[in-house]
Design a protein around this motif. Structure first.
Motif, short mmCIF file in Angstrom:
data_model
loop_
_atom_site.label_atom_id
_atom_site.label_comp_id
_atom_site.label_asym_id
_atom_site.label_seq_id
_atom_site.Cartn_x
_atom_site.Cartn_y
_atom_site.Cartn_z
N THR A 137 0.83 -1.21 0.00
CA THR A 137 0.00 0.00 0.00
C THR A 137 0.86 1.26 0.00
OG1 THR A 137 -0.18 -0.10 2.42
CG2 THR A 137 -1.97 -1.10 1.13
N CYS A 141 1.38 0.43 -4.45
CA CYS A 141 -0.08 0.41 -4.32
C CYS A 141 -0.75 0.40 -5.69
CB CYS A 141 -0.57 1.60 -3.50
SG CYS A 141 -0.48 3.18 -4.36
N HIS A 147 -5.17 -4.38 1.31
CA HIS A 147 -4.37 -5.08 2.32
C HIS A 147 -5.20 -5.19 3.59
CE1 HIS A 147 0.21 -5.65 3.23
NE2 HIS A 147 -0.47 -6.78 3.24
N ASP A 354 -5.29 4.21 -0.23
CA ASP A 354 -4.14 3.42 -0.65
C ASP A 354 -4.41 1.91 -0.59
OD1 ASP A 354 -4.27 3.19 2.11
OD2 ASP A 354 -2.15 3.67 2.47
N ARG A 356 -5.25 0.24 2.22
CA ARG A 356 -4.99 -0.28 3.57
C ARG A 356 -6.31 -0.36 4.35
NH1 ARG A 356 -2.19 -3.56 5.98
NH2 ARG A 356 -4.22 -4.19 6.77
N CYS A 399 2.27 6.24 -1.76
CA CYS A 399 1.33 5.64 -2.71
C CYS A 399 0.89 6.67 -3.74
CB CYS A 399 0.12 5.09 -1.97
SG CYS A 399 -1.23 4.53 -3.04
#
Length: 408
Positions: A137, A141, A147, A354, A356, A399
């Motif tokens: 990420t 990314c 993720h 990103d 995450r 990212c």
């Protein structure tokens, strides 16, 4: 390339539905929605992911109902053997020939980063649960990558930060993307916390003899040896460190990426006192226990955080497909990011620009044998790490998606 055992080759999660007239027959003719679970099925990471992640994915499909938008859902499994070229070949075949829509799990960060690029190029969703490099990420990314469970930054923010001043530190690191990222992120956390790193050594994946690495660590005057590796590598390293009497000499050990299955393999007598950071622990509360006992009935082992994360990620994906009314990747990713994650794995989790998924993590300590009350009762909670503290700030990862977002 080794063949995946037949029982895992295709696990059909489209549940048996009575064949009624009309609409039910039409539904049976619909093309399946296929989800590929890619991991190490029989090697050093099989216990933390492997067949258990396939079972978790199956459970997610079953709990969802077995079909979505009139299409049956199938889980297929592949063994990447911890080799990026093998993993990339499997994923390319899945997408180009087998109609796979989503790739899930994916331990071994070098494989994960290769799959990320295929997902980007072919506009297919990658749901990472056990692969851990924070670069997924960060600089690598992609709009198609999410993720889920943890990353190397989060492990460092937990274990690394909590033990920062217990050194000086020395790293014994697996020589591939995950190990080097974990060492990098942990060293930064240690230095930020006022600690000192005096050295590091790299070992090949699948090493069996850690004696020379342990001797090198002792020779530096380090007071804490950190293992930036995972699976059987970390189990063997910790066992050998105890055989050589390293903890008895006053040098602490830090297993930076331990799983419940690793502790089971090491044993409480040897593992007691180790500090670890987890995205999930089966015995946290009634919700985690209820799901984990269902999992145990099938797998005969309690779930790792990666296996629980695989279930959660796939279930969230299927809910998003239903809500969006389409399997179009960008529409589904948008729906996933717009919808909070709310299940036994995470309450109030959110997916950032990103990719995450931000949620609470847990700093835990391995119990002494005398503290154990029942089987698999291995850990005690030290503290909950809030998601915003556990994961890297959005503007620090590099990212490109975040830069584009900020420019709008």
């Amino acid at each position: 390339m080794r063949r995946v055992p037949a029982r895992w080759a295709i696990l059909v999660a489209a549940l048996a539905v009575p064949f009624l007239a009309g609409a039910d027959i039409a539904r049976a003719d619909q093309k399946p929605l296929r989800i590929g679970v890619l991991n190490d099925q029989s090697g050093i990471y099989a216990d933390m992911a492997g067949p258990g992640s396939v079972i978790a994915a199956q459970m997610a499909v079953e709990d969802f109902g077995g079909s979505v938008l009139g299409r049956p859902i199938e889980i297929i499994a592949g063994d990447h053997q911890n080799k990026p070229d093998v993993g990339a070949a499997i994923v390319s075949r899945w997408i180009d020939q087998d109609g796979v829509d989503v790739i899930a799990d994916i331990p071994t960060s070098s494989v994960l980063l290769a799959v990320q690029e295929i997902g980007r190029a072919k506009n297919k969703l990658v749901l990472a649960s056990t692969g851990g490099s924070s670069d997924f990420t960060g600089k690598a990314c992609a709009p198609t990558g999410i993720h889920w469970t943890y990353d190397t930054y989060a492990l460092a923010a937990g274990t690394g930060a909590s033990l920062a001043k217990d050194g000086p530190w020395f790293f014994i690191t697996a020589d591939y993307a995950f190990g080097t990222a974990l060492e990098r992120d942990t060293a930064k956390a240690v230095e930020k916390g006022g600690g000192k790193v005096v050295g590091a050594v790299r070992h090949p994946q699948g090493a069996s003899d850690f004696s020379s690495f342990l001797l090198q660590a002792q020779g530096t005057g380090a007071r804490l040896i950190a293992f930036a590796n995972s699976g059987a590598d970390q189990v063997n390293a910790i066992k050998q460190a105890n055989e050589f009497g390293i903890p008895q000499s006053g040098i602490k050990l830090a297993g930076l990426y331990l799983h419940i299955t690793d502790i089971h393999a090491i044993g409480l007598q040897t593992a007691q006192g180790l500090i670890l950071t987890q995205g999930f622990y089966w015995d946290l509360n009634d919700e985690t226990r209820a799901w984990s006992k269902r999992f145990y009935e099938r797998h005969k082992a309690m779930p790792t955080m990666g296996q629980a994360g695989t279930y959660s990620a796939i279930l969230h994906y299927l809910k998003a497909v239903k809500a969006a009314g389409t399997t179009d990747t960008q529409a589904v990713v948008g729906q996933m990011k717009a919808t909070p994650v709310d299940d036994f794995f995470a309450h109030g989790g959110r997916i950032r620009e990103d990719g995450r998924m931000v949620h609470d993590l847990y700093l835990l300590q391995v119990k002494a044998p005398a503290e154990q009350k029942y089987p698999w009762d291995y850990l005690k909670l030290i503290r909950v790490i809030p998601g915003d503290e556990a994961f890297r700030p959005l503007n620090e990862g590099g990212c490109p998606l975040v830069s584009q977002q900020a420019a709008k």
